[in-house]
Write an enzyme that holds these catalytic residues in place. Structure first.
Site, PDB file in Angstrom:
ATOM      1  CB  SER A 119      -0.868   0.040   1.259  1.00  0.00           C
ATOM      2  OG  SER A 119      -1.653  -1.102   1.335  1.00  0.00           O
ATOM      3  CG  HIS A 140      -2.319  -0.677  -4.168  1.00  0.00           C
ATOM      4  ND1 HIS A 140      -2.547   0.641  -3.839  1.00  0.00           N
ATOM      5  CD2 HIS A 140      -2.651  -1.391  -3.069  1.00  0.00           C
ATOM      6  CE1 HIS A 140      -2.993   0.700  -2.595  1.00  0.00           C
ATOM      7  NE2 HIS A 140      -3.071  -0.507  -2.113  1.00  0.00           N
ATOM      8  CD  GLU A 152      -2.579   3.712  -6.397  1.00  0.00           C
ATOM      9  OE1 GLU A 152      -2.549   2.987  -5.373  1.00  0.00           O
ATOM     10  OE2 GLU A 152      -2.600   4.942  -6.334  1.00  0.00           O
ATOM     11  CG  ASN A 190      -3.266   3.711   0.885  1.00  0.00           C
ATOM     12  OD1 ASN A 190      -4.385   3.736   1.381  1.00  0.00           O
ATOM     13  ND2 ASN A 190      -2.749   2.615   0.368  1.00  0.00           N
TER      14      ASN A 190
HETATM   15  N1  LIG Z   1      -6.111  -4.528   3.850  1.00  0.00           N
HETATM   16  C1  LIG Z   1      -6.295  -3.709   2.822  1.00  0.00           C
HETATM   17  O1  LIG Z   1      -7.362  -3.106   2.655  1.00  0.00           O
HETATM   18  C2  LIG Z   1      -5.197  -3.537   1.792  1.00  0.00           C
HETATM   19  C3  LIG Z   1      -5.512  -2.932   0.571  1.00  0.00           C
HETATM   20  C4  LIG Z   1      -4.527  -2.834  -0.423  1.00  0.00           C
HETATM   21  C5  LIG Z   1      -3.246  -3.306  -0.160  1.00  0.00           C
HETATM   22  N2  LIG Z   1      -2.961  -3.872   1.048  1.00  0.00           N
HETATM   23  C6  LIG Z   1      -1.587  -4.384   1.241  1.00  0.00           C
HETATM   24  O2  LIG Z   1      -1.623  -5.789   1.037  1.00  0.00           O
HETATM   25  C7  LIG Z   1      -0.614  -6.409   1.847  1.00  0.00           C
HETATM   26  C8  LIG Z   1      -1.263  -7.440   2.728  1.00  0.00           C
HETATM   27  O3  LIG Z   1      -2.204  -6.789   3.561  1.00  0.00           O
HETATM   28  P1  LIG Z   1      -3.405  -7.603   4.245  1.00  0.00           P
HETATM   29  O4  LIG Z   1      -4.417  -6.620   4.634  1.00  0.00           O
HETATM   30  O5  LIG Z   1      -3.768  -8.777   3.392  1.00  0.00           O
HETATM   31  O6  LIG Z   1      -2.664  -8.138   5.569  1.00  0.00           O
HETATM   32  P2  LIG Z   1      -3.044  -9.395   6.457  1.00  0.00           P
HETATM   33  O7  LIG Z   1      -2.447  -9.140   7.797  1.00  0.00           O
HETATM   34  O8  LIG Z   1      -4.497  -9.714   6.364  1.00  0.00           O
HETATM   35  O9  LIG Z   1      -2.267 -10.605   5.730  1.00  0.00           O
HETATM   36  C9  LIG Z   1      -0.870 -10.647   5.608  1.00  0.00           C
HETATM   37  C10 LIG Z   1      -0.474 -12.111   5.456  1.00  0.00           C
HETATM   38  O10 LIG Z   1       0.923 -12.165   5.122  1.00  0.00           O
HETATM   39  C11 LIG Z   1       1.426 -13.310   5.760  1.00  0.00           C
HETATM   40  N3  LIG Z   1       2.877 -13.229   5.834  1.00  0.00           N
HETATM   41  C12 LIG Z   1       3.657 -12.520   6.689  1.00  0.00           C
HETATM   42  N4  LIG Z   1       4.957 -12.766   6.430  1.00  0.00           N
HETATM   43  C13 LIG Z   1       5.001 -13.636   5.392  1.00  0.00           C
HETATM   44  C14 LIG Z   1       6.050 -14.269   4.681  1.00  0.00           C
HETATM   45  N5  LIG Z   1       7.318 -14.042   5.003  1.00  0.00           N
HETATM   46  N6  LIG Z   1       5.722 -15.120   3.680  1.00  0.00           N
HETATM   47  C15 LIG Z   1       4.419 -15.347   3.353  1.00  0.00           C
HETATM   48  N7  LIG Z   1       3.381 -14.783   4.006  1.00  0.00           N
HETATM   49  C16 LIG Z   1       3.675 -13.938   4.999  1.00  0.00           C
HETATM   50  C17 LIG Z   1       0.746 -13.300   7.122  1.00  0.00           C
HETATM   51  O11 LIG Z   1       0.849 -14.573   7.762  1.00  0.00           O
HETATM   52  C18 LIG Z   1      -0.685 -12.932   6.729  1.00  0.00           C
HETATM   53  O12 LIG Z   1      -1.460 -14.079   6.443  1.00  0.00           O
HETATM   54  C19 LIG Z   1       0.076  -5.266   2.591  1.00  0.00           C
HETATM   55  O13 LIG Z   1       1.208  -4.874   1.871  1.00  0.00           O
HETATM   56  C20 LIG Z   1      -0.983  -4.181   2.604  1.00  0.00           C
HETATM   57  O14 LIG Z   1      -0.411  -2.892   2.714  1.00  0.00           O
HETATM   58  C21 LIG Z   1      -3.902  -4.011   2.023  1.00  0.00           C
END
Ligand SMILES: NC(=O)c1ccc[n+]([C@@H]2O[C@H](COP(=O)([O-])OP(=O)(O)OC[C@H]3O[C@@H](n4cnc5c(N)ncnc54)[C@H](O)[C@@H]3O)[C@@H](O)[C@H]2O)c1
Length: 282
Positions: A119, A140, A152, A190
């Site tokens: 993000s 994204h 994005e 963001n």
């Molecule tokens: N939540 C949102 O609305 C949103 C929107 C767009 C982008 N993002 C981005 O997407 C990414 C994930 O966010 P999320 O909301 O899914 O988080 P989340 O906490 O729901 O999931 C993250 C996952 O990554 C896993 N993880 C951590 N270290 C790891 C590794 N070394 N190898 C493999 N898996 C690993 C964790 O176990 C977890 O299951 C982030 O970069 C976040 O900024 C989030």
């Protein structure tokens, strides 16, 4: 190059949604997380979300079974070695993404595109960790991934024209709309959204209004489909905090200081919808 088998690293909120849309669009997906329980939880979520699409007659029973059959849950990242496209959607922490990008660069062929769903973290920096910076790009997606149309597409300093155009094409094949932006902390989405959410948190912290009142103002006065605090809970308060911190350090302007109430809530484990408590109780 025809992309058939894609790798998704991280099976949380975004990773399971990304796996869902790739599988629904006919791609085989290797979905990787650090523990079996995380990939099991992701598959349960994908099944539930496919059921929702089935109930709305957007897909058939056969589509659902086929999509689920295309997802291979793994905890061994080596399984991503023969994928044609890999996207990282792991926790928004620089050290975690650094390790993943170095490793993906080591285990995959040099022509494979390595994308990040980050993000806010610099695509240029992630690219510089690899031996193929021209093949690294930001892709994204938005939450909930199966529903939201936008991707994005973030071009790092070294990202090539071919990588950009292949990623754009791939987004279209997933029935998404790619919008191209350049690399800067928070990108466009963001950079503009998070200060709004953060300011709404200050309004609550200062006793200006309740979360319900702040959200009503935005729903009824600005025609937002959900208020900023409901949205923050939906995104995840830990994710919001991580993004504010990346923008604060990357842009250096005090206006990106995370709201102290946000920090306190994350310290308490109140992460929003996913933990059962945030600005609201779930
Ligand atoms: N939540 C949102 O609305 C949103 C929107 C767009 C982008 N993002 C981005 O997407 C990414 C994930 O966010 P999320 O909301 O899914 O988080 P989340 O906490 O729901 O999931 C993250 C996952 O990554 C896993 N993880 C951590 N270290 C790891 C590794 N070394 N190898 C493999 N898996 C690993 C964790 O176990 C977890 O299951 C982030 O970069 C976040 O900024 C989030």
């Amino acid at each position: 190059m025809e992309i058939q088998r894609v790798g998704v690293v991280g099976a949380g909120t975004m990773g399971n949604g990304i796996a869902h849309v790739f599988a629904r669009s006919g791609y085989n997906v290797v979905l990787c997380d650090v523990e079996q329980r995380f990939v099991d939880r992701a598959l349960a979520t994908i099944t539930k979300n496919l059921d929702r699409e089935l109930a709305k007659s957007k897909i058939t029973d056969d589509d659902k079974a086929a999509a689920l059959g295309r997802i291979q849950p793994v905890t061994d990242r080596g399984q991503l070695a023969d994928c044609f496209f890999d996207i990282e959607a792991a926790t928004e922490k620089s050290e975690i993404k650094t390790e993943i990008f170095r490793d993906l660069d080591r285990i995959t062929r040099p022509e494979i595109i390595l994308a990040s769903n980050t993000s806010s973290i610099s695509i240029t920096k992630l690219a510089a960790l690899t031996t193929r910076p021209e093949r690294v790009i930001g892709m994204h997606f938005f939450n909930p991934v199966p529903v939201m149309k936008l991707v994005e597409v973030i071009r790092g300093l070294a990202t090539s024209e071919e990588t950009l155009s292949e990623t754009r094409d791939l987004s279209l094949r997933l029935d998404k709309t790619p919008v191209e932006v350049n690399d800067a902390p928070g990108f466009v989405s963001n950079r503009v959204l998070m200060p709004l959410l953060n300011e709404a948190m200050y309004a609550v912290m200062e006793g200006l209004a309740t979360p319900e009142a702040v959200d009503e103002v935005f729903k009824l006065g600005m025609a937002h489909p959900m208020g900023p605090l409901t949205l923050a809970d939906f995104i995840g308060l830990d994710v919001c905090l991580d993004i504010m911190r990346v923008m604060q350090s990357g842009l250096g302007d005090p206006k990106y200081r995370p709201c102290p109430l946000l920090i306190k809530m994350v310290d308490a484990g109140w992460l929003g919808r996913k933990s059962g408590r945030g600005f609201y109780k779930y």
